[in-house]
Design an enzyme around this catalytic site. Structure first.
Site, PDB file in Angstrom:
ATOM      1  N   GLU A  29      56.860  -3.420 137.128  1.00  0.00           N
ATOM      2  CA  GLU A  29      55.897  -3.830 138.126  1.00  0.00           C
ATOM      3  C   GLU A  29      54.788  -4.544 137.346  1.00  0.00           C
ATOM      4  OE1 GLU A  29      53.183  -1.639 141.501  1.00  0.00           O
ATOM      5  OE2 GLU A  29      54.768  -0.494 140.543  1.00  0.00           O
ATOM      6  N   LYS A  78      50.445   3.366 132.868  1.00  0.00           N
ATOM      7  CA  LYS A  78      49.656   2.141 132.972  1.00  0.00           C
ATOM      8  C   LYS A  78      48.299   2.414 133.603  1.00  0.00           C
ATOM      9  CE  LYS A  78      53.290  -0.136 134.654  1.00  0.00           C
ATOM     10  NZ  LYS A  78      54.096  -1.119 135.356  1.00  0.00           N
ATOM     11  N   ARG A 108      62.250  10.214 130.858  1.00  0.00           N
ATOM     12  CA  ARG A 108      61.285   9.239 130.367  1.00  0.00           C
ATOM     13  C   ARG A 108      60.759   9.686 129.006  1.00  0.00           C
ATOM     14  NH1 ARG A 108      58.162   7.575 134.440  1.00  0.00           N
ATOM     15  NH2 ARG A 108      56.423   6.847 133.221  1.00  0.00           N
TER      16      ARG A 108
END
Ligand code: ATP
Ligand code: MG
Length: 542
Positions: free
Chosen positions: A34, A270, A260
């Site tokens: 994204e 982020k 992850r």
């Protein structure tokens, strides 16, 4: 075949089986960021996995911007993402934007409505939440669930035409309000947002939700294996449901989840990283303390080290946290035989060689990399006045200290045996200089075998030494996860003159201290600024 292509993991085993069973004829993966921030090491893990998996099977990888959310997206982020993927050493097949598929997504939603598998719901966000139920209690059906297909088609059309305000209506999949998987309890698939989109402008005021959009994006591109992180495991039934019910694609992709990457001492989100940039905790997304790819690049990490790290930690099925020192070890291993050494003294102490003529000077030969003779040698100046590293002298030596102390003889690397005879002090008790003598017979390379010394230390020549600025970094987070207030230490040091020839971004080993890089933004010949890449030994305390 590279090492990465030879390795295997549970994802590769699933792919092997798919190819064997003829489910897919080839392997097509994607990396779907994204564009709302810079990529971090966690993304690097995903990038490496997607690209090396495709490479192993001779397949393809798309770089797809997941821009279905009409939030402000920045070209800065897009540019940085592409730079970072390339820096890691990968090249995508196609670069695509999910927002280019809005028409197909809309058609897919209409298809669901026509099949009686989606309905327009007028409940508020609050009510939808209330109706959803909990892990232990089933949800309650929306009173709008049984609207006719015609009514739903019309309302959805009106939603698209801008007739309703944000939040006034949503489109929901009609699945099962009693499902033990809450994701299947009539999830929202379209919402109203009167927000212009960077790509489609004002064309749309309804936007698809991630769980609806993502499988369609994958399917449109012919992705075979959609690799994502573990938090999407519970969403997989919805991923499969969307593709099955929409039915546009005969051979839909398979979603596979992996754990992850988490690292100690830093944050991998982020949102948090952006907050640190915005509140000035760090100097930017590419601050060398940041776990962003831009940050570690400026810090001096190499793409090879990052790739080796991602390979080495493997692909896990359950979440864990990797010690940051593992990454540092990969960086050290990669630089060990790649970079030249330089003589740099921290906390300098002046040495005067009392029996060396004042007008004389000479050059000493030093190997650029003791482990790699092919990297050649360079010359460093030597004369009567020198500096040694503060850590290489002890007025009162501790046991087993073999470096310089009064009465001891050591080798000055590439030069002579030197004996410390006297410590001269300033009025405040600090050391002004060490008065030493050298033995002219003992020059390195002369074949002298008269006696041996236990210690070898490096030095810089006082007349030609250049001051440099070093920035040494600490983990952003303490071991207990609280922010570390001391993340940067500035050190002034003295270096052999050749450091001024460094190119910004060039890496070195500074004897005894570690690996350093000429800062790509700040380094100039007038103010040579170096970042510590990593110390020589692991600094992680258990
Ligand atoms: P963040 O929470 O930092 O914003 P994100 O998952 O929202 O991360 P995306 O841009 O959506 O960021 O992620 C792109 C891809 O990178 C996704 O496939 C995602 O699963 C993967 N990814 C993100 N963070 C990690 C991580 N820590 N380890 C492995 N893969 C990750
Ligand atoms: Mg995300």
């Amino acid at each position: 075949m590279s090492d990465a292509e030879k390795t295997t993991n549970f994802i590769h085993s699933m792919i092997d089986k798919d190819l064997e069973d003829g489910v897919y004829k080839e392997v097509y993966t994607r990396f779907p960021p994204e564009p709302n921030g810079y990529l971090h090491i966690g993304h690097a893990k995903s990038i490496c996995l997607n690209f090396t998996t495709a490479a192993k099977y001779g397949g393809h990888v798309n770089l797809r911007y997941d821009d279905t959310n009409p939030v402000k997206e920045d070209v800065e982020y897009v540019d940085s993402i592409e730079e970072d993927v390339k820096w890691l050493g990968f090249q995508w097949d196609k670069r695509l934007w999910a927002s280019d598929y809005f028409d197909t997504m809309y058609e897919a939603a209409v298809e669901l409505i026509k099949k009686g598998k989606a309905f327009v719901c007028d409940l508020s966000g609050e009510e939808i939440k209330e109706y959803r139920g909990t892990l232990t209690e089933p949800g309650k059906e929306s009173p709008y669930r049984n609207r006719s297909v015609e009514e739903n088609l019309q309302l959805f059309e009106e939603m698209k035409a801008g007739k309703y305000k944000d939040g006034e209506k949503v489109l929901r999949a009609k699945i099962d309000m009693a499902s033990p998987n809450i994701n299947l309890r009539d999830p929202i698939i379209y919402r109203i947002a009167h927000t212009p989109h960077h790509n489609t402008g004002d064309k749309w005021c309804i936007y698809p939700m991630y769980d609806f959009a993502h499988p369609i994006e994958d399917a449109i591109e012919g992705i075979t294996h959609s690799i994502c992180t573990l938090e999407f495991e519970d969403h997989r039934p919805l991923y499969d449901w969307v593709l099955r019910e929409v039915g546009f694609w005969p051979n839909p992709p398979r979603q596979i989840e992996f754990a992850r990457l988490n690292l100690t001492g830093t944050v991998m989100s982020k949102r948090y990283l952006k907050a640190m940039v915005d509140d000035g905790t760090v100097e930017g997304w590419d601050d060398p303390r940041m776990p962003t790819i831009a940050g570690i690049r400026r810090r001096g990490y190499t793409p090879e080290a990052v790739r080796n790290f991602c390979e080495m930690i493997g692909v896990a099925k359950s979440n864990s946290t990797i010690e940051y020192s593992v990454l540092e070890g990969c960086v050290r291993d990669d630089l060990k035989e790649k970079v030249e050494s330089r003589n740099v003294v921290f906390d300098p102490i002046k040495v005067v060689i009392t029996n060396y003529p004042e007008t004389q000077s000479e050059l000493c030969t030093i190997e650029n990399n003791a482990q790699v003779p092919e990297m050649g040698t360079r010359q460093v100046p030597f004369s009567r006045e020198l500096y040694v590293d503060g850590a290489d002298f002890m007025e009162v030596p501790v046991k087993k200290y073999f470096r310089l102390f009064p009465g001891n003889e050591v080798r000055f690397k590439g030069a002579y045996f030197i004996t410390c005879n006297e410590v001269v002090k300033n009025e405040d008790g600090s050391i002004r200089e060490l008065r030493c003598t050298y033995d002219p017979e003992t020059k390195s390379g002369s074949g002298f075998e008269g006696r041996k010394v236990k210690g070898t230390i490096h030095f810089v020549d006082a007349k030609t030494a250049v001051p440099i600025r070093i920035r040494k970094y600490n983990y952003l987070l303490n071991e207990d996860g609280t922010p570390n207030p001391n993340t940067m230490e500035r050190i002034d040091a003295l270096a052999e003159p050749s450091v001024l020839e460094a190119e910004p971004g060039e890496r070195f080993q500074f004897f005894r201290h570690g690996y350093y890089v000429a800062d790509s933004k700040l380094f100039t010949k007038d103010t040579p600024v170096f970042n510590e890449i990593v110390g020589l030994k692991s600094s992680w305390k258990k």
